[in-house]
Write an enzyme that holds these catalytic residues in place. Structure first.
Site, PDB file in Angstrom:
ATOM      1  CE  LYS A 276      -3.871  -1.873   2.754  1.00 45.13           C
ATOM      2  NZ  LYS A 276      -4.924  -1.676   1.747  1.00 45.13           N
ATOM      3  NE  ARG A 350     -10.814  -9.916  -1.776  1.00 45.44           N
ATOM      4  CZ  ARG A 350     -11.148  -9.002  -2.671  1.00 45.44           C
ATOM      5  NH1 ARG A 350     -11.499  -9.349  -3.897  1.00 45.44           N
ATOM      6  NH2 ARG A 350     -11.136  -7.726  -2.357  1.00 45.44           N
TER       7      ARG A 350
HETATM    8  N1  BES Z   1      -8.029  -3.826   4.553  1.00 46.69           N
HETATM    9  C1  BES Z   1      -8.229  -3.408   3.213  1.00 46.69           C
HETATM   10  C2  BES Z   1      -9.541  -2.641   3.022  1.00 46.69           C
HETATM   11  C3  BES Z   1      -9.680  -1.325   3.759  1.00 46.69           C
HETATM   12  C4  BES Z   1      -9.424  -0.142   3.090  1.00 46.69           C
HETATM   13  C5  BES Z   1     -10.139  -1.284   5.036  1.00 46.69           C
HETATM   14  C6  BES Z   1      -9.583   1.049   3.739  1.00 46.69           C
HETATM   15  C7  BES Z   1     -10.306  -0.078   5.701  1.00 46.69           C
HETATM   16  C8  BES Z   1     -10.029   1.094   5.044  1.00 46.69           C
HETATM   17  C9  BES Z   1      -8.240  -4.608   2.281  1.00 46.69           C
HETATM   18  O1  BES Z   1      -7.450  -5.675   2.677  1.00 46.69           O
HETATM   19  C10 BES Z   1      -7.742  -4.146   0.970  1.00 46.69           C
HETATM   20  O2  BES Z   1      -6.593  -3.780   0.908  1.00 46.69           O
HETATM   21  N2  BES Z   1      -8.590  -4.180  -0.053  1.00 46.69           N
HETATM   22  C11 BES Z   1      -8.221  -3.757  -1.346  1.00 46.69           C
HETATM   23  C12 BES Z   1      -8.728  -4.777  -2.330  1.00 46.69           C
HETATM   24  C13 BES Z   1      -8.192  -4.608  -3.714  1.00 46.69           C
HETATM   25  C14 BES Z   1      -6.699  -4.906  -3.722  1.00 46.69           C
HETATM   26  C15 BES Z   1      -8.926  -5.537  -4.624  1.00 46.69           C
HETATM   27  C16 BES Z   1      -8.857  -2.394  -1.582  1.00 46.69           C
HETATM   28  O3  BES Z   1      -9.946  -2.142  -1.078  1.00 46.69           O
HETATM   29  O4  BES Z   1      -8.221  -1.566  -2.228  1.00 46.69           O
HETATM   30 MN    MN Z   2      -5.444  -5.467   2.012  1.00 50.46          MN
END
Ligand code: BES
Ligand code: MN
Ligand code: ZN
Length: 501
Positions: A276, A350
């Site tokens: 990230k 997931r």
């Molecule tokens: N933990 C994150 C989602 C999240 C984002 C929670 C902001 C709380 C605040 C999750 O694991 C994630 O990174 N999801 C990605 C999925 C994508 C890579 C398909 C996302 O939402 O960008």
């Molecule tokens: Mn994630």
């Protein structure tokens, strides 16, 4: 728990102490008990209300210091608005409003629990008391000094003056246990990720044993034996080993199938190799909000000795980039036997849930199963921070959740599932891939992925990425970690099992 608010119940006739709190409606009318407490100071209140344009609107406050003619140091008048418009869920809010007016070190407080048309019901007084406790919670464990103007956590000794002390105490007993569960969930979400890693999280969950919950902790060896390759693939990049924790509360009929709750417990989510950006990454300490809710819920059910059989299961990992981390392109085999192609290592929640959902569905055959997960940023885009996303394969369960959401104020908004979305997550090399390959419908493709791992269990998925942490502060929550979901699901269970508790 950093919760120094004591709440007790006394009869209306008890002597007033410290700060006096009374309620009035939008005609500035008081109930008998409040009028008695105010005595000749009623006139003073009328004049002060006129001066400060206090109109008794719901949740508004008139605050008088050293009110003349009263033996108390301070008088707080809380408006309830139009009497006929007061809803059950408002009482929690009134409690929050009261606690919001108190400062650290506020001594004794007496809350006269009546309305213009008579004494409050025991449940209503209990809800005010619960609202006071919810609002008072503050996470300041790591503050060694206070800045100017910064308040310490509230300490107060609250006396709820009520018509029927025994009935109010009885109503508050379960409510107070539920508040304990919410506060526990908030604590877990607020804790920093160097303190709360999977093994430590499991240790804290295991403390539910004190309440009679049976707690089983699956270590890496046990999960390997079960074939949880999806969860383990995420965990392998961290020096902190993963854990799955199964909590069982058997307060219901012997042998009756349980209801089940599954939580995403990513103790920190860097994104892994698909790392990230740095901005706000610290917030990913809260990526275990689903697991925190499940622990808080199990606490609430066990502590109030709910007559239900409930299973809580949480998958605990840390998602890190590392020489041993999983790669985009890897193919892992889940416990269900389905193979998963990893497209993006940041879609890790997931993967964790896939194995825990399958484990719970096949091992416990629950009546229904609800998972909670801070799963997608896309749910924030869709719903903001007011509603959690609800996805379900079962109409009745979805309806029940929507109803509990309205009653508790922990609201959910239904989102679609459907075979049309399957082609977005079909993989060219494996049975399924872990992203939809596009940002479009990101929360839906995540939920559609989960659905492949629930068998035919009646199931609902709550995407709580917008509600579990960093949501705007409210009358009953000032904490970053909100504890969202504990009250929602406690109510779901209560309504499902027990006509009356
Ligand atoms: N933990 C994150 C989602 C999240 C984002 C929670 C902001 C709380 C605040 C999750 O694991 C994630 O990174 N999801 C990605 C999925 C994508 C890579 C398909 C996302 O939402 O960008
Ligand atoms: Mn994630
Ligand atoms: Zn995550």
């Amino acid at each position: 728990m950093p919760d120094a608010v004591k709440v007790g119940f006394v009869p209306f006739s008890a002597a007033l102490r410290g700060i006096l709190v009374v309620f009035c409606d939008d005609a500035l009318k008081f109930g008998d008990a409040a009028r008695k407490a105010l005595g000749s100071a009623v006139g003073l209140v009328g004049r002060a209300a006129a001066t400060s344009q206090f109109k008794g609107k719901s949740g508004s406050v008139l605050d008088l210091l050293e009110p003349q003619g009263l033996k108390v140091s301070r008088l707080i008048v809380v408006g309830v608005g139009k009497r006929s418009a007061v809803a059950e869920r408002d009482f929690l809010k009134f409690g929050g409003v009261i606690a919001g007016k108190l400062r650290a070190g506020s001594e004794a407080v007496t809350v006269v629990s009546d309305l213009p048309d008579g004494a409050m019901e025991p449940e209503q007084a209990a809800a005010i008391a619960a609202g006071i406790r919810l609002r008072a919670y503050k996470f300041d464990r790591y503050k060694t000094k206070k800045k100017d103007g910064e308040d310490a956590a509230l300490r107060a000794d609250i006396s709820m003056a009520v018509a029927d002390v025994a009935a109010a105490r009885k109503a508050f007993a379960p409510d107070s246990r539920i508040v304990d569960g919410v506060i526990l969930a908030r604590e877990l979400v607020n804790e920093p990720p160097n303190v709360l890693f999977p093994v430590e999280f499991a240790r804290r969950a295991a403390q539910l044993r004190k309440l009679g919950v049976s707690v089983e902790v699956l270590d890496v060896k046990a999960m390997t034996k079960l074939g949880m390759g999806a969860l383990l693939g995420v965990a392998q990049g961290s020096t902190h080993p993963g854990r799955t924790v199964i909590m069982r509360w058997n307060g219901g009929k012997r042998g009756e199938a349980p209801v089940a709750f599954v939580g995403k417990g990513v103790c920190f989510d860097t994104g892994g190799i698909s790392i990230k950006p740095a901005g706000n990454m610290e917030e990913m300490k809260g990526d275990m909000g689903g697991a925190a809710c499940v622990v808080g819920l199990m606490h609430a059910l066990a502590a109030r000795k709910a007559k239900v059989n409930a299973v809580g299961a949480i998958g605990l990992v840390e998602n890190m980039p590392d020489g041993n981390a999983q790669r985009p392109g890897d193919i892992v085999t889940s416990m269900s036997g389905q193979t998963i192609e990893i497209i993006n290592t940041d879609a890790e929640g997931r993967l964790v849930l896939a194995d825990v959902l399958w484990y719970v569905a096949t091992k416990f055959k629950p009546k229904f199963m609800v998972d909670l997960a801070t799963l997608t940023g896309a749910i924030l885009v869709a719903l903001g921070t007011e509603y959690a996303g609800l996805f379900s394969n079962n109409e009745e369960l979805a309806e029940r959740l929507i109803k509990s959401g309205t009653v508790t104020g922990e609201r959910v908004w239904r989102m679609p599932l459907g075979p049309e979305y399957d082609k977005m997550i079909d993989s060219q090399f494996a049975d399924v891939r872990n992203t939809g390959g596009s940002r479009n419908g990101g929360s839906i493709t995540a939920a559609q992925f989960l659905q492949r791992f629930v068998d035919d269990t009646p199931w609902a998925h709550l995407d709580i990425a917008g509600t579990a942490m960093g949501a705007p502060k409210t009358d009953i929550n000032q904490s970053w970690g909100s504890g969202y979901g504990v009250r929602l699901l406690e109510r779901l269970v209560a309504d499902y099992y027990e006509a009356k508790r």
